[in-house]
Design an enzyme around this catalytic site. Sequence first.
Site, PDB file in Angstrom:
ATOM      1  N   LYS A  56       0.825  -1.211   0.000  1.00 49.76           N
ATOM      2  CA  LYS A  56       0.000   0.000   0.000  1.00 49.76           C
ATOM      3  C   LYS A  56       0.860   1.262   0.000  1.00 49.76           C
ATOM      4  CE  LYS A  56      -4.222   1.806   1.887  1.00 49.76           C
ATOM      5  NZ  LYS A  56      -4.643   2.203   0.573  1.00 49.76           N
ATOM      6  N   GLY A  61       6.535   0.637   5.742  1.00 57.26           N
ATOM      7  CA  GLY A  61       7.422  -0.283   5.010  1.00 57.26           C
ATOM      8  C   GLY A  61       7.459   0.002   3.521  1.00 57.26           C
ATOM      9  N   CYS A  62       6.310   0.313   2.959  1.00 52.74           N
ATOM     10  CA  CYS A  62       6.231   0.581   1.515  1.00 52.74           C
ATOM     11  C   CYS A  62       6.932   1.886   1.159  1.00 52.74           C
ATOM     12  CB  CYS A  62       4.774   0.602   1.061  1.00 52.74           C
ATOM     13  SG  CYS A  62       3.971  -1.000   1.296  1.00 52.74           S
ATOM     14  N   THR A  63       6.853   2.860   2.047  1.00 51.17           N
ATOM     15  CA  THR A  63       7.551   4.124   1.817  1.00 51.17           C
ATOM     16  C   THR A  63       9.060   3.909   1.892  1.00 51.17           C
ATOM     17  OG1 THR A  63       5.687   5.398   2.655  1.00 51.17           O
ATOM     18  CG2 THR A  63       7.842   6.497   2.645  1.00 51.17           C
ATOM     19  N   ALA A  66      10.031   2.152  -1.386  1.00 54.73           N
ATOM     20  CA  ALA A  66       9.972   3.056  -2.537  1.00 54.73           C
ATOM     21  C   ALA A  66      11.113   4.067  -2.497  1.00 54.73           C
ATOM     22  CB  ALA A  66       8.622   3.762  -2.573  1.00 54.73           C
TER      23      ALA A  66
END
Length: 167
Positions: A56, A61-63, A66
Amino acid sequence: MLITLGLFGLFGSDAKSQIATGATVPDFSLQDQNGQTFKLSSALAKGPVVVYFYPKDDTPGCTKEACSFRDSFSEFQDAGVQVVGISSDDVASHKKFAEKYKLPFTLLSDTKGDVRKLFGVPKTMMIPGRVTYVLDSKGKVVHQFNSMNQATQHVEEAMEAIKKLKA
């Protein structure tokens, strides 16, 4: 044992259904953060592609993942490799996420989860999985890395695979 397998079926997909190293990925098309159509075969015509699935936009974690791809983006560019992130978030969410963190690569919107299913990306406790695939220019998977907790290691794994591919 039977109960564990049954619960696993509820919370995740079978690892056997995941596209394996050595397999060729089927072509697909999705909308990017700018509303443009991205077609895998067109990207592969330019060289290798790193495809990473993440749960998401704008979550911790995704940030981290990325931003790690962003911080290493010039290395991927120098190697002639495109980086593509895919989640179920919509185009508008991807646009906002890319702008907020100055992400220089393509984010694809897989709102129906069709491409995630195509790759067989497993879920972890009903959360969409975090898996990175390195594809050669023919669309063959030369490396994959699956880890929900080691978000930044996806970049390290992908770069190592690219170095081996280019050697």
